[in-house]
Design an enzyme around this catalytic site. Structure first.
Site, mmCIF file in Angstrom:
data_model
loop_
_atom_site.group_PDB
_atom_site.id
_atom_site.type_symbol
_atom_site.label_atom_id
_atom_site.label_comp_id
_atom_site.label_asym_id
_atom_site.label_seq_id
_atom_site.Cartn_x
_atom_site.Cartn_y
_atom_site.Cartn_z
ATOM 1 N N TYR A 172 -11.347 6.014 -5.606
ATOM 2 C CA TYR A 172 -11.867 6.529 -4.338
ATOM 3 C C TYR A 172 -10.927 7.553 -3.737
ATOM 4 C CZ TYR A 172 -8.663 3.650 -1.485
ATOM 5 O OH TYR A 172 -7.554 3.099 -0.892
ATOM 6 N N GLU A 222 6.030 1.398 0.036
ATOM 7 C CA GLU A 222 4.991 1.978 0.896
ATOM 8 C C GLU A 222 4.372 0.876 1.741
ATOM 9 O OE1 GLU A 222 1.759 3.832 -1.304
ATOM 10 O OE2 GLU A 222 1.632 2.190 -2.740
HETATM 11 N N1 PDD Z 1 -5.110 4.916 1.968
HETATM 12 N N2 PDD Z 1 -0.508 4.426 -0.101
HETATM 13 C C1 PDD Z 1 -1.616 3.673 -0.227
HETATM 14 C C2 PDD Z 1 -1.529 2.385 -0.959
HETATM 15 C C3 PDD Z 1 -2.818 4.102 0.358
HETATM 16 O O1 PDD Z 1 -3.927 3.354 0.227
HETATM 17 C C4 PDD Z 1 -2.855 5.331 1.088
HETATM 18 C C5 PDD Z 1 -4.114 5.853 1.727
HETATM 19 C C6 PDD Z 1 -1.670 6.079 1.172
HETATM 20 C C7 PDD Z 1 -1.611 7.396 1.909
HETATM 21 O O2 PDD Z 1 -2.306 8.399 1.219
HETATM 22 P P1 PDD Z 1 -2.960 9.638 1.981
HETATM 23 O O3 PDD Z 1 -1.892 10.241 2.811
HETATM 24 O O4 PDD Z 1 -3.401 10.548 0.897
HETATM 25 O O5 PDD Z 1 -4.099 9.120 2.841
HETATM 26 C C8 PDD Z 1 -0.513 5.608 0.570
HETATM 27 C C9 PDD Z 1 -6.407 5.326 2.480
HETATM 28 C C10 PDD Z 1 -6.340 6.123 3.739
HETATM 29 C C11 PDD Z 1 -7.313 4.117 2.581
HETATM 30 O O6 PDD Z 1 -7.208 3.293 1.687
HETATM 31 O O7 PDD Z 1 -8.118 4.027 3.489
#
Ligand code: PDD
Length: 291
Positions: free
Chosen positions: A35, A182
């Protein structure tokens, strides 16, 4: 009542109540899919190119043949943004390996992937959270070894976030072999003696699109930064901790396992980064390509 009225499913826009997916869809049975979440600010898609690059990498990593070409993906996202209307939104897109005729771990080569997308209103982090910061718990990372793939298989993330909530915190910072990686759905930053740190990309964390923008903003504004592994012990002495994501932007963390981070308030470096980030969003809203 769902807050989303209409969704995209396999080539068509349909009312959400009419959207049907087979119970034999491998996304449903195995969490076999990937996704993306792409913010839209004032009708403008945020870093669509970077999101599509990561989507292609996720599909390739799990061996799902990309059902659309780049131009088709771009057209779909533009149409999703157009239909969402004015204001800020997030577009959720998921691609599963598709529906088989039986439940079998081994998949046939000719399955047709299921493509689903929906837009939701994006309100951004609440002002009160930005003013006070959020609290996190450290938890042992129980996820797999391919956290770089944006897979829909999020059971471990769900369990970890829930555990953090039940322990009275807003989120968890995940630890593996003594290093902080993270959040449960966000990237991790730390400020130490005026230098910004984030862990290097690896199979143990998602390469965040927001993370990369934060590093670019640091570089452009003369803030020293390093991609370096963050030992748990060092995290506990951080002056500032932030979590970043497409939906939470740059969120200050002001309590770690019940202890204040720095002076327990959002830090001075965060305030600068927050300002740069908001300016970047404003440029995008006004139609500039430069965010
Ligand atoms: N999640 N790490 C994880 C495990 C994540 O699921 C996400 C983002 C990020 C940050 O990625 P980005 O900056 O590209 O949004 C880091 C999304 C927002 C979600 O699962 O809803």
């Amino acid at each position: 009542m769902p807050e989303v009225a209409e969704v995209y499913l396999d080539g068509r826009f349909v009312p959400i109540g009419d959207a049907r997916v087979s119970v034999l869809d491998r996304g449903f049975l195995f969490g076999d899919g990937v996704y993306e979440v792409v913010p839209v600010y004032g009708g403008h898609l945020f870093r669509l190119g970077q999101h599509l690059d990561r989507l292609a990498a996720s599909l390739a990593a799990v061996g799902i043949a990309d059902p659309y070409d780049r131009a088709e993906w771009e057209a779909l996202f533009v149409e999703m943004a157009r239909r969402a209307g004015p204001g800020d939104h997030s577009v959720y897109l998921q691609i599963t390996r598709g529906a088989d005729v039986r439940r079998d771990h081994v998949y046939p080569p000719d399955l047709k992937p299921t493509v689903f997308a929906m837009s939701s209103p994006l309100s951004g982090p609440p002002a009160e959270q930005l003013a006070r910061g959020v609290s996190v718990r450290t938890l042992e990372d129980i996820r797999w070894d391919r956290c770089d793939i944006k897979a829909v298989t999020l059971l471990a993330n769900v369990m970890l976030r829930q555990a953090a909530r039940e322990a009275g915190a807003d989120d968890a910072v995940l630890l593996r072999h003594g290093f902080a990686l993270e959040g449960t759905a966000s990237s991790l930053f730390m400020v130490h003696d005026g230098v910004l740190f984030t862990p290097p990309k690896s199979r143990h964390l998602l390469p965040g699109v927001t993370r990369d923008l934060v590093l670019e903003l640091a570089e452009a504004n003369g803030l020293a930064w390093r991609e370096e592994s963050i030992p748990e012990t060092v995290l506990r002495r951080a002056d500032e901790i932030w979590l970043t994501s497409s939906t939470r932007e740059v969120m200050p963390v002001t309590r770690l396992d019940g202890e204040p981070v720095g002076d327990g308030m959002p830090g001075a470096v965060w305030k600068r980064m927050h300002g740069w980030f908001q300016a970047c969003k404003q440029r995008l809203r006004s139609g500039s390509e430069s965010c």
